[in-house]
Scaffold this motif. Structure first.
Motif, PDB file in Angstrom:
ATOM      1  N   PHE A  53      45.016  36.614 -23.377  1.00  0.00           N
ATOM      2  CA  PHE A  53      44.045  37.528 -23.978  1.00  0.00           C
ATOM      3  C   PHE A  53      43.946  38.776 -23.123  1.00  0.00           C
ATOM      4  O   PHE A  53      43.871  38.689 -21.891  1.00  0.00           O
ATOM      5  CB  PHE A  53      42.657  36.884 -24.093  1.00  0.00           C
ATOM      6  CG  PHE A  53      41.618  37.869 -24.534  1.00  0.00           C
ATOM      7  CD1 PHE A  53      41.565  38.301 -25.845  1.00  0.00           C
ATOM      8  CD2 PHE A  53      40.718  38.391 -23.628  1.00  0.00           C
ATOM      9  CE1 PHE A  53      40.631  39.240 -26.252  1.00  0.00           C
ATOM     10  CE2 PHE A  53      39.773  39.327 -24.017  1.00  0.00           C
ATOM     11  CZ  PHE A  53      39.724  39.750 -25.335  1.00  0.00           C
ATOM     12  N   ASP A  54      43.943  39.922 -23.784  1.00  0.00           N
ATOM     13  CA  ASP A  54      43.685  41.201 -23.134  1.00  0.00           C
ATOM     14  C   ASP A  54      42.888  42.045 -24.124  1.00  0.00           C
ATOM     15  O   ASP A  54      43.279  42.156 -25.291  1.00  0.00           O
ATOM     16  CB  ASP A  54      44.987  41.915 -22.778  1.00  0.00           C
ATOM     17  CG  ASP A  54      44.749  43.141 -21.922  1.00  0.00           C
ATOM     18  OD1 ASP A  54      44.937  43.037 -20.694  1.00  0.00           O
ATOM     19  OD2 ASP A  54      44.353  44.183 -22.470  1.00  0.00           O
ATOM     20  N   PRO A  55      41.769  42.638 -23.685  1.00  0.00           N
ATOM     21  CA  PRO A  55      40.921  43.390 -24.604  1.00  0.00           C
ATOM     22  C   PRO A  55      41.597  44.580 -25.284  1.00  0.00           C
ATOM     23  O   PRO A  55      41.228  44.935 -26.395  1.00  0.00           O
ATOM     24  CB  PRO A  55      39.764  43.872 -23.723  1.00  0.00           C
ATOM     25  CG  PRO A  55      39.745  42.952 -22.572  1.00  0.00           C
ATOM     26  CD  PRO A  55      41.174  42.531 -22.359  1.00  0.00           C
ATOM     27  N   GLU A  56      42.577  45.197 -24.640  1.00  0.00           N
ATOM     28  CA  GLU A  56      43.206  46.387 -25.233  1.00  0.00           C
ATOM     29  C   GLU A  56      44.727  46.360 -25.241  1.00  0.00           C
ATOM     30  O   GLU A  56      45.344  47.153 -25.938  1.00  0.00           O
ATOM     31  CB  GLU A  56      42.746  47.652 -24.488  1.00  0.00           C
ATOM     32  CG  GLU A  56      41.284  47.950 -24.697  1.00  0.00           C
ATOM     33  CD  GLU A  56      40.864  49.266 -24.075  1.00  0.00           C
ATOM     34  OE1 GLU A  56      41.688  50.197 -23.989  1.00  0.00           O
ATOM     35  OE2 GLU A  56      39.694  49.354 -23.681  1.00  0.00           O
ATOM     36  N   GLY A  57      45.348  45.473 -24.485  1.00  0.00           N
ATOM     37  CA  GLY A  57      46.783  45.542 -24.303  1.00  0.00           C
ATOM     38  C   GLY A  57      47.631  44.683 -25.207  1.00  0.00           C
ATOM     39  O   GLY A  57      48.859  44.697 -25.094  1.00  0.00           O
ATOM     40  N   GLU A  58      47.020  43.956 -26.133  1.00  0.00           N
ATOM     41  CA  GLU A  58      47.797  43.015 -26.931  1.00  0.00           C
ATOM     42  C   GLU A  58      48.909  43.679 -27.737  1.00  0.00           C
ATOM     43  O   GLU A  58      50.044  43.176 -27.757  1.00  0.00           O
ATOM     44  CB  GLU A  58      46.885  42.237 -27.875  1.00  0.00           C
ATOM     45  CG  GLU A  58      47.649  41.266 -28.741  1.00  0.00           C
ATOM     46  CD  GLU A  58      46.775  40.486 -29.703  1.00  0.00           C
ATOM     47  OE1 GLU A  58      47.323  40.039 -30.725  1.00  0.00           O
ATOM     48  OE2 GLU A  58      45.560  40.308 -29.446  1.00  0.00           O
ATOM     49  N   PRO A  84      42.576  47.566 -15.792  1.00  0.00           N
ATOM     50  CA  PRO A  84      41.590  47.452 -16.870  1.00  0.00           C
ATOM     51  C   PRO A  84      41.315  48.799 -17.536  1.00  0.00           C
ATOM     52  O   PRO A  84      41.650  49.857 -16.990  1.00  0.00           O
ATOM     53  CB  PRO A  84      40.339  46.928 -16.156  1.00  0.00           C
ATOM     54  CG  PRO A  84      40.503  47.325 -14.737  1.00  0.00           C
ATOM     55  CD  PRO A  84      41.981  47.333 -14.479  1.00  0.00           C
ATOM     56  N   ASN A  85      40.714  48.714 -18.725  1.00  0.00           N
ATOM     57  CA  ASN A  85      40.291  49.894 -19.492  1.00  0.00           C
ATOM     58  C   ASN A  85      41.452  50.763 -19.945  1.00  0.00           C
ATOM     59  O   ASN A  85      41.322  51.975 -20.070  1.00  0.00           O
ATOM     60  CB  ASN A  85      39.258  50.715 -18.708  1.00  0.00           C
ATOM     61  CG  ASN A  85      38.078  49.872 -18.307  1.00  0.00           C
ATOM     62  OD1 ASN A  85      37.547  49.109 -19.111  1.00  0.00           O
ATOM     63  ND2 ASN A  85      37.682  49.967 -17.054  1.00  0.00           N
TER      64      ASN A  85
END
Length: 117
Positions: free
Chosen positions: A34-39, A7-8
């Motif tokens: 879905f990934d908050p930063e890795g798309e 994460p992060n």
């Protein structure tokens, strides 16, 4: 849910999703992720994946949700909303971020890895 190695970060090097998603696809699964930063990075590495705007959109009409990366926002999912969006309420938690009894009380079939069920 979650594509990155940890994460992060947007780091996809050695990310478990790079093995898990193709294996699920080979077994016939259609993947919404879905990934908050890795798309952005994941788009270069994973084929035939629908990238969703949020975890609930990724879960919409799903037979199962798999938590691959332990992002804090996945620890705080509205499980009632998640369940309502899913076709079948199966939660596979590869990071053991939830307590099994709590999730089962919410009406999910819950699978965690590496601990007693």
């Amino acid at each position: 849910l979650g594509l990155t190695f940890k994460p992060n970060t947007d780091d996809m090097r050695d990310a478990p999703s790079l093995d898990i998603i193709p294996a699920l696809q080979a077994a016939g699964a259609t993947i919404s992720a879905f990934d908050p930063e890795g798309e952005a990075e994941a788009r270069h590495l994973l084929k035939d994946v629908d990238f969703a705007a949020d975890p609930y959109a990724a879960a919409r009409s799903a037979d199962a949700v798999v938590i691959i990366t332990e992002w804090d926002q996945f620890r705080a999912l509205d499980l009632d909303r998640l369940k309502a969006d899913m076709k079948t309420p199966i939660l596979i938690d590869l990071r053991n971020i939830y307590r099994p009894d709590d999730v089962r009380r919410q009406g999910f079939d819950y699978v965690s890895i590496g601990r007693a069920q």
